[in-house]
Scaffold this motif. Structure first.
Motif, mmCIF file in Angstrom:
data_model
loop_
_atom_site.group_PDB
_atom_site.id
_atom_site.type_symbol
_atom_site.label_atom_id
_atom_site.label_comp_id
_atom_site.label_asym_id
_atom_site.label_seq_id
_atom_site.Cartn_x
_atom_site.Cartn_y
_atom_site.Cartn_z
ATOM 1 N N PRO A 366 0.812 -1.210 0.000
ATOM 2 C CA PRO A 366 0.000 0.000 0.000
ATOM 3 C C PRO A 366 0.849 1.265 0.000
ATOM 4 O O PRO A 366 0.304 2.362 0.035
ATOM 5 C CB PRO A 366 -0.798 -0.122 1.312
ATOM 6 N N LEU A 367 2.160 1.133 -0.015
ATOM 7 C CA LEU A 367 3.062 2.278 -0.029
ATOM 8 C C LEU A 367 3.599 2.466 -1.443
ATOM 9 O O LEU A 367 4.016 1.518 -2.091
ATOM 10 C CB LEU A 367 4.208 2.061 0.966
ATOM 11 N N TYR A 368 3.579 3.711 -1.910
ATOM 12 C CA TYR A 368 3.889 3.980 -3.304
ATOM 13 C C TYR A 368 5.143 4.843 -3.427
ATOM 14 O O TYR A 368 5.708 5.306 -2.449
ATOM 15 C CB TYR A 368 2.708 4.699 -3.971
ATOM 16 N N HIS A 369 5.558 5.058 -4.686
ATOM 17 C CA HIS A 369 6.708 5.914 -5.023
ATOM 18 C C HIS A 369 7.949 5.486 -4.249
ATOM 19 O O HIS A 369 8.644 6.293 -3.641
ATOM 20 C CB HIS A 369 6.373 7.389 -4.746
ATOM 21 N N TYR A 370 8.226 4.189 -4.309
ATOM 22 C CA TYR A 370 9.372 3.633 -3.599
ATOM 23 C C TYR A 370 10.692 4.156 -4.157
ATOM 24 O O TYR A 370 10.876 4.267 -5.374
ATOM 25 C CB TYR A 370 9.378 2.099 -3.735
ATOM 26 N N VAL A 371 11.624 4.431 -3.275
ATOM 27 C CA VAL A 371 13.030 4.617 -3.613
ATOM 28 C C VAL A 371 13.810 3.693 -2.687
ATOM 29 O O VAL A 371 13.773 3.862 -1.464
ATOM 30 C CB VAL A 371 13.489 6.070 -3.425
ATOM 31 N N VAL A 372 14.453 2.669 -3.245
ATOM 32 C CA VAL A 372 15.272 1.742 -2.474
ATOM 33 C C VAL A 372 16.716 2.000 -2.893
ATOM 34 O O VAL A 372 17.139 1.595 -3.962
ATOM 35 C CB VAL A 372 14.867 0.280 -2.731
ATOM 36 N N ASN A 373 17.458 2.709 -2.047
ATOM 37 C CA ASN A 373 18.785 3.169 -2.434
ATOM 38 C C ASN A 373 19.587 3.486 -1.171
ATOM 39 O O ASN A 373 19.018 3.621 -0.076
ATOM 40 C CB ASN A 373 18.664 4.427 -3.309
ATOM 41 N N ASP A 374 20.886 3.597 -1.325
ATOM 42 C CA ASP A 374 21.744 4.024 -0.216
ATOM 43 C C ASP A 374 21.730 5.550 -0.200
ATOM 44 O O ASP A 374 22.605 6.200 -0.769
ATOM 45 C CB ASP A 374 23.163 3.472 -0.413
ATOM 46 N N LEU A 375 20.743 6.129 0.455
ATOM 47 C CA LEU A 375 20.494 7.560 0.356
ATOM 48 C C LEU A 375 21.595 8.405 0.991
ATOM 49 O O LEU A 375 21.866 9.517 0.527
ATOM 50 C CB LEU A 375 19.137 7.903 0.984
ATOM 51 N N ASP A 376 22.212 7.931 2.066
ATOM 52 C CA ASP A 376 23.233 8.726 2.743
ATOM 53 C C ASP A 376 24.644 8.194 2.517
ATOM 54 O O ASP A 376 25.594 8.614 3.185
ATOM 55 C CB ASP A 376 22.943 8.813 4.242
ATOM 56 N N ALA A 377 24.804 7.267 1.574
ATOM 57 C CA ALA A 377 26.116 6.755 1.159
ATOM 58 C C ALA A 377 26.916 6.179 2.323
ATOM 59 O O ALA A 377 28.129 6.360 2.406
ATOM 60 C CB ALA A 377 26.921 7.865 0.473
#
Length: 444
Positions: A366-377
């Motif tokens: 039910p959660l949309y617009h996923y970003v699966v990434n190493d956001l803070d490196a």
């Protein structure tokens, strides 16, 4: 002693205000290094107006209004000066523009191409390098022409697949993606006939897990007892083609994910498909980057769960007055010593998802617009998503487990415009689009 999992709530955690840009619904948002400082700058092409927001100082934007006959547009370094130039096809001419310069631009040379056949400006990779020389890539009626900045013809390419170029799509092309730093992608679409045939091939099912067209792709898994080699799977180590496969199936009532470790490829001698182990909740959508929440090189599990509402007067009344429903996300790490995922979650997050988002999904999330990434490196995968239509969440993994931030937007989120590091730190900036705004979420 086993430490208790860290459970987070979003009630008191609010993120800093993002940078906001007013845009129309048809505006094209992209990234460009306009000042050649090695950082990505946000660019907005809105009709005939091009605006650049330099990352170093977004409050002082650069604006260029293109002439009414401007069509294909490229932003590229000039081979002579090294400065960024805006190149546009204007009727039968190729013209160069600069911020603060001549409003009509400077004529480079004349060329009749298919790049002028649209209603307005659009992004197009027109300039690339070959053998150290900066060249224009220009499709004409029956060939592709490579020309210098003065218009001199370097090469004429006549493809064998078509007699004429019937259409050139006005969309962004990717530079240097065909095994060389001096290459360019160009697509020719040609229909030669239709033939119906069944092709056995891999495809992406509703949760993004790899499966095959002859298998049951995460549907109602009443066939959980079917052979394990028919279950969808993902790689335990994404960079290893012979990695152990994680076989995955979902049961709806109760909500649970069944996991079987498949070592057929990683250990051909004694390997095989192990027994199923159950985890509460359903596996979430996985994109091209498989999540590794503790940075140990193994794919981890991201599950979601909720208390399914019962049909009763109290529940109906609650649904009438509340616009959302509680959702719980959990992370289960892979334990290399035991060869399985941990039974207890590494960390959990409680959010509230909008009713419309909860009811629209079935086997995904039910959660949309996923970003699966190493956001803070920091070497750990992080997750960002839309909880309700106007709330965006960044769930950051850290040494303590995780922490979360929320961004509250004025209107419903429509899409993720970009997710990319804008400087050499590797930290990821996310661009979100609503009906008339672009929100730029910089790293914390």
């Amino acid at each position: 002693m086993i430490a208790a999992p860290l459970i987070l709530s979003l009630i008191a955690v609010t993120a800093p205000n993002p940078f906001v840009v007013l845009v129309s619904n048809d505006a094209d948002v992209f990234l460009v290094d306009i000042d050649l400082d090695g950082s990505g700058d946000v660019a907005v092409l809105d009709g005939f107006k091009l605006t650049i927001f330099p990352t170093a100082d977004r409050e002082h934007s650069l604006t260029l209004t293109l002439p009414a006959n401007a069509r294909a547009l490229d932003i590229t370094p000039h081979p002579g000066t090294g400065e960024i130039a805006v190149i546009a096809v204007c009727g039968s001419e190729i013209r160069q523009f600069s911020f603060g310069g001549n409003a009509n631009g400077d004529r480079l040379f004349e060329h009749h191409s298919y790049l002028s056949g649209s209603d307005g400006p659009y992004r197009y990779v027109m300039v690339f390098e070959r053998n150290g020389e900066s060249l224009f890539f220009l499709p004409s009626v029956d060939a592709i022409e490579l020309r210098t900045w003065s218009g001199e013809l370097r090469e004429r390419i006549e493809p064998e697949t078509a007699d004429r170029f019937e259409e050139v799509a006005g969309y962004s092309r990717n530079r240097a993606t065909i095994g060389s730093a001096e290459s360019l992608e160009f697509f020719i679409h040609r229909s030669v006939g239709n033939e119906l045939a069944f092709i056995e091939k891999q495809w992406e099912d509703v949760t993004g897990l790899r499966t095959y067209s002859h298998s049951m792709a995460l549907s109602e898994f009443h066939e959980l007892n079917s052979p394990g080699d028919r279950w969808p799977w993902f790689a335990l180590q994404s960079d290893d083609e012979e990695s152990t496969r994680v076989r995955c199936a979902v049961r709806l009532h109760p909500s649970e994910t069944h996991i079987r470790m498949d070592s057929t490829l990683s250990d051909p001698v004694v390997g095989g498909i192990g027994p199923a182990r159950r985890y509460p909740g359903m596996v979430t959508k996985l994109n091209a980057q498989l999540p590794d929440f503790n940075g140990d090189g193994y794919t981890d599990l991201l599950l979601w769960n909720t208390d399914r509402p019962s049909v009763s007067p109290a529940t109906i009344a609650r649904m009438t007055f509340q616009k959302d429903w509680p959702i719980r996300l959990t992370v289960h790490l892979f334990d290399p010593k035991s060869g399985r995922y941990t039974a207890k979650p590494h960390t959990s997050l409680s959010v509230r998802a909008g009713w419309n988002m909860l009811l629209q999904q079935k086997y995904g999330s039910p959660l949309y617009h996923y970003v699966v990434n190493d956001l803070d490196a920091d070497g750990r995968t992080d997750v960002a998503f839309t909880a309700d239509s106007q709330t965006y969440v960044r769930w950051m993994m850290d040494d303590r487990g995780a922490h979360a931030e929320t961004f509250r937007l004025a209107k419903p989120i429509e899409r993720v415009s970009f997710q990319q590091p804008l400087d050499d730190t590797g930290r990821v900036t996310i661009g979100l689009r609503t009906e008339n705004k672009l929100y730029v979420l910089d790293p914390e």
